[in-house]
Design a protein around this motif. Structure first.
Motif, PDB file in Angstrom:
ATOM      1  N   SER A 149       0.850  -1.194   0.000  1.00  9.30           N
ATOM      2  CA  SER A 149       0.000   0.000   0.000  1.00  9.30           C
ATOM      3  C   SER A 149       0.882   1.239   0.000  1.00  9.30           C
ATOM      4  CB  SER A 149      -0.878   0.001   1.259  1.00  9.30           C
ATOM      5  OG  SER A 149      -0.075   0.194   2.421  1.00  9.30           O
ATOM      6  N   GLY A 150       0.254   2.394  -0.200  1.00  2.00           N
ATOM      7  CA  GLY A 150       1.024   3.638  -0.223  1.00  2.00           C
ATOM      8  C   GLY A 150       1.825   3.862   1.046  1.00  2.00           C
ATOM      9  N   ASN A 151       1.195   3.638   2.209  1.00  2.00           N
ATOM     10  CA  ASN A 151       1.889   3.821   3.483  1.00  2.00           C
ATOM     11  C   ASN A 151       3.018   2.809   3.646  1.00  2.00           C
ATOM     12  OD1 ASN A 151       0.284   5.964   4.277  1.00  2.00           O
ATOM     13  ND2 ASN A 151      -1.185   4.678   5.390  1.00  2.00           N
ATOM     14  N   GLU A 152       2.779   1.581   3.216  1.00  2.00           N
ATOM     15  CA  GLU A 152       3.812   0.550   3.319  1.00  2.00           C
ATOM     16  C   GLU A 152       4.982   0.867   2.386  1.00  2.00           C
ATOM     17  OE1 GLU A 152       1.289  -3.487   4.431  1.00  2.00           O
ATOM     18  OE2 GLU A 152       1.304  -2.787   2.357  1.00  2.00           O
ATOM     19  N   GLN A 153       4.686   1.379   1.205  1.00  2.00           N
ATOM     20  CA  GLN A 153       5.750   1.780   0.286  1.00  2.00           C
ATOM     21  C   GLN A 153       6.655   2.828   0.933  1.00  2.00           C
ATOM     22  OE1 GLN A 153       4.614   3.019  -3.669  1.00  2.00           O
ATOM     23  NE2 GLN A 153       3.066   1.422  -3.864  1.00  2.00           N
ATOM     24  N   THR A 154       6.024   3.831   1.532  1.00  2.00           N
ATOM     25  CA  THR A 154       6.785   4.906   2.172  1.00  2.00           C
ATOM     26  C   THR A 154       7.656   4.364   3.301  1.00  2.00           C
ATOM     27  OG1 THR A 154       5.033   6.503   1.656  1.00  2.00           O
ATOM     28  CG2 THR A 154       6.593   7.097   3.398  1.00  2.00           C
ATOM     29  N   LYS A 155       7.082   3.495   4.113  1.00  2.00           N
ATOM     30  CA  LYS A 155       7.808   2.936   5.263  1.00  2.00           C
ATOM     31  C   LYS A 155       8.970   2.068   4.807  1.00  2.00           C
ATOM     32  CE  LYS A 155       7.120   0.046   9.383  1.00  2.00           C
ATOM     33  NZ  LYS A 155       6.122  -0.732  10.175  1.00  2.00           N
ATOM     34  N   GLN A 156       8.725   1.175   3.849  1.00  2.00           N
ATOM     35  CA  GLN A 156       9.778   0.271   3.382  1.00  2.00           C
ATOM     36  C   GLN A 156      10.880   1.029   2.642  1.00  2.00           C
ATOM     37  OE1 GLN A 156       9.304  -2.636   5.275  1.00  2.00           O
ATOM     38  NE2 GLN A 156      10.205  -3.529   3.415  1.00  2.00           N
ATOM     39  N   ALA A 157      10.489   2.016   1.827  1.00  2.00           N
ATOM     40  CA  ALA A 157      11.481   2.800   1.101  1.00  2.00           C
ATOM     41  C   ALA A 157      12.374   3.567   2.066  1.00  2.00           C
ATOM     42  CB  ALA A 157      10.785   3.758   0.135  1.00  2.00           C
ATOM     43  N   ALA A 158      11.777   4.116   3.117  1.00  2.00           N
ATOM     44  CA  ALA A 158      12.550   4.863   4.113  1.00  2.00           C
ATOM     45  C   ALA A 158      13.549   3.943   4.817  1.00  2.00           C
ATOM     46  CB  ALA A 158      11.613   5.507   5.131  1.00  2.00           C
ATOM     47  N   ALA A 159      13.140   2.703   5.093  1.00  2.00           N
ATOM     48  CA  ALA A 159      14.029   1.750   5.751  1.00  2.00           C
ATOM     49  C   ALA A 159      15.204   1.385   4.849  1.00  2.00           C
ATOM     50  CB  ALA A 159      13.252   0.500   6.150  1.00  2.00           C
ATOM     51  N   LEU A 160      14.931   1.175   3.565  1.00  2.00           N
ATOM     52  CA  LEU A 160      16.002   0.853   2.618  1.00  2.00           C
ATOM     53  C   LEU A 160      16.922   2.058   2.415  1.00  2.00           C
ATOM     54  CD1 LEU A 160      14.023  -1.210  -0.065  1.00  2.00           C
ATOM     55  CD2 LEU A 160      15.826  -2.063   1.442  1.00  2.00           C
ATOM     56  N   ASP A 161      16.324   3.251   2.343  1.00  2.00           N
ATOM     57  CA  ASP A 161      17.131   4.471   2.211  1.00  2.00           C
ATOM     58  C   ASP A 161      18.116   4.592   3.370  1.00  2.00           C
ATOM     59  OD1 ASP A 161      15.661   5.089  -0.040  1.00  2.00           O
ATOM     60  OD2 ASP A 161      14.472   6.668   0.918  1.00  2.00           O
ATOM     61  N   ALA A 162      17.604   4.351   4.582  1.00  2.00           N
ATOM     62  CA  ALA A 162      18.441   4.469   5.770  1.00  2.00           C
ATOM     63  C   ALA A 162      19.558   3.431   5.752  1.00  2.00           C
ATOM     64  CB  ALA A 162      17.588   4.314   7.028  1.00  2.00           C
ATOM     65  N   ALA A 163      19.218   2.218   5.336  1.00  2.00           N
ATOM     66  CA  ALA A 163      20.214   1.144   5.296  1.00  2.00           C
ATOM     67  C   ALA A 163      21.308   1.438   4.276  1.00  2.00           C
ATOM     68  CB  ALA A 163      19.538  -0.184   4.981  1.00  2.00           C
ATOM     69  N   LEU A 164      20.940   2.105   3.181  1.00  2.00           N
ATOM     70  CA  LEU A 164      21.901   2.433   2.128  1.00  2.00           C
ATOM     71  C   LEU A 164      22.514   3.827   2.302  1.00  2.00           C
ATOM     72  CD1 LEU A 164      19.912   1.048  -0.937  1.00  2.00           C
ATOM     73  CD2 LEU A 164      22.103   0.174  -0.093  1.00  2.00           C
ATOM     74  N   ASN A 165      21.984   4.572   3.279  1.00  2.00           N
ATOM     75  CA  ASN A 165      22.453   5.928   3.537  1.00  2.00           C
ATOM     76  C   ASN A 165      22.304   6.818   2.301  1.00  2.00           C
ATOM     77  OD1 ASN A 165      23.496   8.004   5.141  1.00  2.00           O
ATOM     78  ND2 ASN A 165      25.612   7.593   4.506  1.00  2.00           N
ATOM     79  N   ILE A 166      21.103   6.773   1.712  1.00  2.00           N
ATOM     80  CA  ILE A 166      20.806   7.597   0.539  1.00  2.00           C
ATOM     81  C   ILE A 166      19.552   8.422   0.783  1.00  2.00           C
ATOM     82  CG2 ILE A 166      21.880   5.975  -1.075  1.00  2.00           C
ATOM     83  CD1 ILE A 166      19.049   5.045  -1.848  1.00  2.00           C
ATOM     84  N   ARG A 167      19.344   9.436  -0.067  1.00  2.00           N
ATOM     85  CA  ARG A 167      18.154  10.271   0.004  1.00  2.00           C
ATOM     86  C   ARG A 167      17.108   9.751  -0.992  1.00  2.00           C
ATOM     87  NH1 ARG A 167      19.121  14.492  -2.460  1.00  2.00           N
ATOM     88  NH2 ARG A 167      21.193  13.989  -3.258  1.00  2.00           N
ATOM     89  N   PRO A 168      15.814  10.039  -0.757  1.00  2.00           N
ATOM     90  CA  PRO A 168      14.765   9.590  -1.686  1.00  2.00           C
ATOM     91  C   PRO A 168      15.030   9.988  -3.134  1.00  2.00           C
ATOM     92  CG  PRO A 168      13.768  10.371   0.331  1.00  2.00           C
ATOM     93  CD  PRO A 168      15.235  10.679   0.442  1.00  2.00           C
ATOM     94  N   ALA A 169      15.683  11.136  -3.332  1.00  2.00           N
ATOM     95  CA  ALA A 169      15.960  11.594  -4.696  1.00  2.00           C
ATOM     96  C   ALA A 169      16.985  10.732  -5.407  1.00  2.00           C
ATOM     97  CB  ALA A 169      16.456  13.044  -4.663  1.00  2.00           C
TER      98      ALA A 169
END
Length: 200
Positions: A149-169
Motif C-alpha cells: 500500500s502507499g503507506n507501506e511503500q513509504t515505510k519500506q522505502a525509508a528503511a532501505l534508504d536508511a540502510a543504504l544511507n541515501i536520500r529519496p531523490a
C-alpha cells in the motif's frame, strides 16, 4: 533522441571476447536472482515478452543485449545470489558480470534493482558498495511497489534508504505491473545515454 518504443534483441554473450562493438552507451540491469529484472525491462520498453521472464531463479545465464532506437544498449545481466545452479556456474556468472562492468568503457550506468518488500540484503549492499568503490555510475530502483500500500511503500522505502544511507531523490520506486516510476526511469536512462553516440 533516445526512445524506448523501438527496441530489438541483439545478442546473448557468454564470453567477454564476444561482446558487440562499443557503438552506443550501455545501461546494465543488475539484481538478485528473481528480483524482477526481466519484468522491469519489458515494462520499460512497453513489450510483454522482449525479455523472457521466469519464476525459476537463474534463468538469465548470459549478458543479453537489446538495442534501443536512438542509440543505446540495454544489457540484462545474470542475477546474483541464489540460483539453482552449481557453484562453478555461479562463479562463472559472477566473473562474467564483474569483468564486464569493470572493463566496459561504454557502460554508462548500472541499474541496481532491489525488492521494496524486504529489508536490505547483504548481496545488494555489496553490489552497490562495489560499484561505488570502482567509480561506476549506478541508479537504485526499488521494484514490486504494487505489492504494498502507499503507506507501506513509504515505510519500506525509508528503511532501505536508511540502510543504504541515501536520500529519496537518489532512487526510484517502480512497479512492472502498474507502471509506477516507469516514466521517471525512462527519463533518467535517456539522460545517461546523452546524445546516443559513444566514443571509446
Amino acid at each position: 533522441m533516445i526512445t524506448f518504443t523501438e527496441v530489438s534483441f541483439q545478442d546473448s554473450v557468454y564470453n567477454l571476447k564476444k561482446l558487440p562493438e562499443q557503438l552506443f552507451p550501455e545501461i546494465a540491469f543488475a539484481g538478485r536472482s528473481n528480483v524482477g529484472k526481466s519484468s522491469l525491462i519489458n515494462k520499460l520498453v512497453n513489450r510483454k515478452n522482449l525479455v523472457k521472464t521466469s519464476a525459476k531463479p537463474g534463468k538469465t545465464e548470459s549478458l543479453n543485449f537489446f538495442k534501443v532506437e536512438g542509440g543505446m544498449y540495454l544489457v540484462d545481466l545474470p542475477g546474483y545470489g541464489f540460483a539453482r545452479k552449481d557453484q562453478q556456474t555461479r562463479a562463472a556468472w559472477q566473473d562474467l558480470i564483474s569483468s564486464y562492468i569493470l572493463s566496459r568503457t561504454a557502460l554508462a550506468c548500472v541499474v541496481v534493482i532491489i525488492d521494496l518488500r524486504h529489508e536490505l540484503k547483504q548481496l545488494d549492499r555489496e553490489m552497490i558498495d562495489w560499484l561505488a568503490d570502482n567509480g561506476k555510475q549506478y541508479l537504485i530502483v526499488y521494484t514490486k511497489a504494487d505489492k504494498l500500500s502507499g503507506n507501506e511503500q513509504t515505510k519500506q522505502a525509508a528503511a532501505l534508504d536508511a540502510a543504504l544511507n541515501i536520500r529519496p531523490a537518489e532512487r526510484l520506486l517502480f512497479s512492472a505491473k502498474t507502471g509506477q516510476g516507469c516514466d521517471e526511469l525512462r527519463k533518467s536512462l535517456a539522460e545517461f545515454g546523452g546524445t546516443g553516440e559513444f566514443t571509446a
